[in-house]
Scaffold this active site. Structure first.
Site, PDB file in Angstrom:
ATOM      1  N   GLU A 254     -10.254   7.122   4.432  1.00 50.60           N
ATOM      2  CA  GLU A 254      -8.778   6.680   5.100  1.00 50.60           C
ATOM      3  C   GLU A 254      -8.990   7.689   6.447  1.00 50.60           C
ATOM      4  O   GLU A 254      -9.921   7.719   7.079  1.00 50.60           O
ATOM      5  CB  GLU A 254      -7.595   6.876   4.749  1.00 50.60           C
ATOM      6  CG  GLU A 254      -7.670   6.260   3.267  1.00 50.60           C
ATOM      7  CD  GLU A 254      -6.137   6.106   2.511  1.00 50.60           C
ATOM      8  OE1 GLU A 254      -5.225   5.753   3.257  1.00 50.60           O
ATOM      9  OE2 GLU A 254      -6.079   6.461   1.249  1.00 50.60           O
TER      10      GLU A 254
ATOM     11  N   ASP B 109       0.975  -1.169   0.057  1.00 51.26           N
ATOM     12  CA  ASP B 109      -0.090  -0.187  -0.150  1.00 51.26           C
ATOM     13  C   ASP B 109       0.744   1.219  -0.005  1.00 51.26           C
ATOM     14  O   ASP B 109       2.151   0.947   0.295  1.00 51.26           O
ATOM     15  CB  ASP B 109      -1.116  -0.237   1.194  1.00 51.26           C
ATOM     16  CG  ASP B 109      -2.178   1.022   1.050  1.00 51.26           C
ATOM     17  OD1 ASP B 109      -2.189   1.807   0.004  1.00 51.26           O
ATOM     18  OD2 ASP B 109      -3.199   0.828   1.896  1.00 51.26           O
TER      19      ASP B 109
END
Ligand code: BGC
Ligand code: BGC
Length: 859
Positions: free
Chosen positions: A535, A332
């Site tokens: 997020e 990621d």
């Protein structure tokens, strides 16, 4: 008084000067975490899966041949994924890069309105560069990944499906498959060949900012859906449709335990037994792997203190060996930098642990160079390197990238097509969950006068949430959604067709001119809820909706006081504590984040012109809904399970269930709940707190956007900067032309007396870049002048310049100086008389922290 320094690497210089640092080797929280309680690995907790796909011997032979002809430089290039803002086709050719991505809110040429043709042209340019062997080397096609997490959401005009939490409520696996297929088709139009979806997180604590990306708190739903979504995107394995260019490569993410972090803190630590990891958090991977998913994205989080990006046991022993995964593991966004001993630019540890491709958006070049050096020195073994490259080539071969098999490229008629929008609208209808319908208020007869209110009523950006055109879903207007409908659009068109009247009034006011007969509304539909986030920006300290502001509650109450029946349509990425809003509504619908087809709401809440229902509510909660504000971790099958609405709940028309209008508010809600931290600014200012610049003698200026200043001479400026993640801190510069302050202030006075009772401290991260030579103070105050002010110049002077430290002050100190915590309007203001430059982040009131605060005032 001393300042606790909490990042080990930066501790040394400071500790020499301080008395109580805990020694030079004081571990950082990171290091403390990375010594998990001794636990013996238990691979038997996991199912034993066969390699999900039959390997094609011809393909395997081709891989071996390619590999034998590749140089070590070319091999290392395959391990790198760079972001399109930071990498040119020329770079792809020169460094033989394996992959590119566009991050959320990145577009070709930085143009938000880039057309599908522009996307395709750029994809072609990268592809051709990767296949260009004019300066030697082996032609390996580059693979482009994008977050198509609710449709091809970075591209203007794409169909936007409800976010995963809404899909969870539909309980319709076949629909999920059709959504996957439609999404893949739209992505294929633009020449992008890989989507970073689905997220298969199984969320425990709903304060997590990615809860909306999760299908359910129940692993069974996640397991069922992951399979459908992967098959929708990739096609069915062992069939002709598999990765046929209409179907693309899928990535299940984020491996593993992303939904289980403590307090729902994004990128945090998931403390769980291996059995829980396998039975709860692995659910989606098991079925996705069985369905042949080709890539898995490693997670930012840790498991019992150890970061996944460096977790050899989980990435290699479990995922690749026990579960038989033969595709590749992608990292990621710079996720490798969290691994102990790693930086953004160097992390052999990750590759050695089993990561096959780094997601290295901007710093890919130094990372490439270091990885190459590590491969040459043997720090990364030739076997590991070859294995990683083999996996990447295998996926590229399976996906037909060598042949550039792109049957849908440039087919712009497919983008946002009527057929896809119909699927999305169906999904909206099926995702709505009816929580309350007292007196059978719904469905509404469209032949009435309907007042449509609330700031989400005619706001496609708000109903679409994060990961929509921009990363956080912010900064969009209706003009950015050609072809889409707002919730109001749908109501208006159905009502006018039926001969009724729908009037839009965001604040709920209306006059004699609003309706043709000059009269009042028969009913109000109020659409309100969370503003977009993604997020960690979306993490919460408390599940209370509109903590400290409650403007929507006021709107609902205002309508009810006029005896207008109220239907609430609640837009949110998670269940929130809304008892007060629920008490002020006759009917209440959880609509989640429906996406571009807002008209799906009208399909369900309105009858047809003959008064017959069109569609019933069929949505059922895939997350438990809290009854009390502190029920942040409430999941069905918990031992002491007392939610407001249980998992699976959802009313239908004709149900006679009446919900009390006296659901517990305040007092009771805290009965056995610990007081949450109060976040004033964590990544961003948190409501009710707003960041303001107030110069002596001038009107305060609100800080919106990434940069603001007090006036033309920029005497005080505030800018967003990065501490640990993007834009999570603010740099504040005082030129000293005039004194002034930067404040976190609330419009309404806040009762924070519990924070005094619970011995809270004000805590913040701070970095002084230019020391003050004149007085500086910290102040907490009420609107009418009560204030507690503490001198800060000397404490700041004792900090090292240019380094982050943590500062904490017992709130009692402010109380003793005069701040009345029952009515605070200024949660913190930092005032400087002269020049000063500093950065701040993570400003909180933390219950129980007074005792260990650096500045204390209790006996
Ligand atoms: C990107 C996102 C990414 C995030 C990670 C953003 O700038 O646009 O795609 O997830 O950074 O930090
Ligand atoms: C997110 C991922 C995403 C990636 C690329 C990361 O910050 O965690 O979900 O796929 O960025 O945008």
């Amino acid at each position: 008084m001393f300042y606790r320094h909490y990042r080990a690497a930066r501790t040394l210089a400071l500790c020499a000067a301080l008395t109580a640092c805990g020694g030079d080797n004081a571990p950082s929280p990171e290091q403390q975490q990375s010594q998990p309680a001794a636990e013996t690995a238990n691979p038997d907790a996991w199912p034993e899966l066969q390699a999900a796909l039959r390997r094609d011997p011809e393909q395997e032979a081709r891989i071996a041949d390619l590999l034998s002809r590749m140089t070590i430089e070319e091999k290392v290039g395959q391990l790198i994924q760079a972001e399109i803002k930071y990498v040119t086709p020329e770079d792809v050719k020169k460094y033989h890069l394996g992959s590119i991505l566009n991050g959320g809110g990145t577009y070709p040429d930085n143009d938000k309105f880039a057309t599908p043709e522009d996307w395709l042209a750029l994809a072609d340019a990268y592809y051709e560069a990767s296949m260009d062997t004019s300066d030697g080397g082996v032609a390996i096609p580059v693979i482009w990944g994008s977050d198509a997490v609710h449709g091809h959401n970075n591209v203007i005009g794409a169909t936007l499906f409800p976010h995963n939490i809404g899909l969870g409520a539909t309980r319709d696996p076949e629909l999920i498959r059709r959504i996957g297929k439609a999404t893949a088709r739209e992505v294929a139009v633009t020449g992008v060949n890989w989507t970073f979806a689905p997220t298969v997180a199984v969320v425990r604590d709903d304060r997590w900012g990615r809860t909306f990306e999760s299908y359910s708190e129940d692993p069974r739903i996640v397991r069922q859906y992951a399979e459908q979504m992967v098959e929708g995107i990739q096609g069915e394995k062992d069939s002709d449709t598999f990765l046929d260019g209409r179907h693309l490569v899928s990535a299940t993410k984020h491996f593993i335990g992303d939904g289980g972090t403590e307090r729902g803190i994004d990128r945090g630590d998931t403390k769980a037994s291996e059995k829980e990891l396998a039975e709860i958090h692995a659910a989606g991977y098991i079925s996705a792997l069985e369905a042949g998913v080709q890539t898995v994205m490693a997670s930012f989080n840790s498991w019992n203190g150890k970061r996944l990006h460096g977790h050899e046991y989980l990435l290699t022993d479990i995922l690749k060996e026990r579960l038989g995964f033969d595709g590749f593991v992608v990292g990621d966004w710079n996720g490798h930098r969290f691994v102990e001993g790693c930086t953004v630019e160097s992390c052999a540890q990750s590759i050695n642990a089993g990561l096959d491709m780094f997601m290295a958006p901007s710093d890919w070049k130094p990372l490439y160079k270091n990885t190459l050096a590590q491969a040459k020195s043997g720090e990364i073994s030739p076997e590991r390197l070859d294995d990683a490259v083999t996996r990447i080539l295998r996926v590229k071969l399976r996906a037909g990238l060598f042949e550039r098999n792109q049957p849908l490229a440039g087919r712009t008629d497919i983008m946002g097509s009527a057929e896809h929008r119909a699927i999305a609208r169906e999904a909206v209808r099926k995702s709505l969950v009816l929580l309350k319908n007292n007196g059978g208020l719904l469905p509404l007869d469209p032949e009435q006068k309907i007042l449509v209110a609330g700031d989400a009523a005619d706001n496609i950006a708000k109903q679409s949430g994060g990961w929509t055109i921009s990363w956080q879903g912010t900064g969009n207007t209706d003009a950015d959604f050609p072809g889409a409908t707002s919730i109001y659009d749908g109501i208006k068109s159905a009502v006018s067709t039926a001969g009724g009247e729908a009037a839009l009034s965001e604040n709920g006011d209306f006059s004699g001119a609003t309706f043709a007969d000059g009269g009042e509304a028969d009913v109000a539909v109020v659409v309100f809820g969370e503003n977009p986030y993604a997020e960690w920006h979306g993490d919460l300290a408390s599940l209370e909706y509109q903590l400290g502001t409650k403007t929507d509650l006021e709107l609902l109450q205002k309508l009810q006081e006029q005896d207008i029946p109220v239907v609430s349509i609640f837009i949110s990425g998670r269940p929130l504590w809304v008892n007060k809003e629920m008490n002020a509504s006759d009917a209440f619908v959880a609509a989640w984040l429906p996406g571009s087809e807002g008209a799906g709401v009208a399909d369900v809440i309105l009858t047809d012109a003959d008064g017959k229902k069109q569609y019933d509510f069929t949505g059922r909660l895939s997350f438990s809904w809290p009854r009390l504000v502190h029920q942040t971790v409430i999941n069905h099958r918990d031992e002491d399970y007392k939610p407001l609405f249980t998992y699976g709940y959802g009313l239908h028309y004709g149900d006679s269930t009446q919900i009390s209008n006296n659901l517990p508010d305040d007092g009771e809600t805290y009965a056995d709940g610990a007081l949450e931290d109060a976040w004033l600014m964590v990544s961003r200012p948190r409501a009710p707190w707003q960041l303001m610049i107030a110069e002596n003698g001038r009107d305060p200026v609100a800080v919106t956007g990434n940069r603001a200043s007090s006036g033309d001479d920029n005497n005080i400026t505030v800018a967003s900067i990065d501490m640990e993640s993007q834009e999570d801190a603010r740099q504040i510069d005082w030129k000293g032309l005039r004194g002034g302050s930067v404040q976190l202030s609330a419009q309404k006075p806040q009762d924070l007396s519990r924070y005094i009772a619970e011995e809270a401290a004000l805590t913040l991260d701070i970095r002084v870049d230019r020391l003050p030579e004149q007085p500086v103070s910290a102040r907490i105050a009420c609107a009418d002048g009560c204030a507690g002010e503490l001198p800060l110049q000397q404490p700041l002077q004792s900090l090292p310049t240019g380094d982050w430290s943590q500062l904490s002050i017992d709130l009692q100190c402010f109380a003793e100086e005069g701040a009345d915590f029952s009515r605070i309007s200024n949660g913190l203001s930092l005032t400087s008389e002269g020049p000063l430059s500093l950065a701040v982040a993570n400003i909180k009131y933390v219950p129980g922290a007074a005792e260990s605060a650096e500045i204390r005032c209790r006996g």
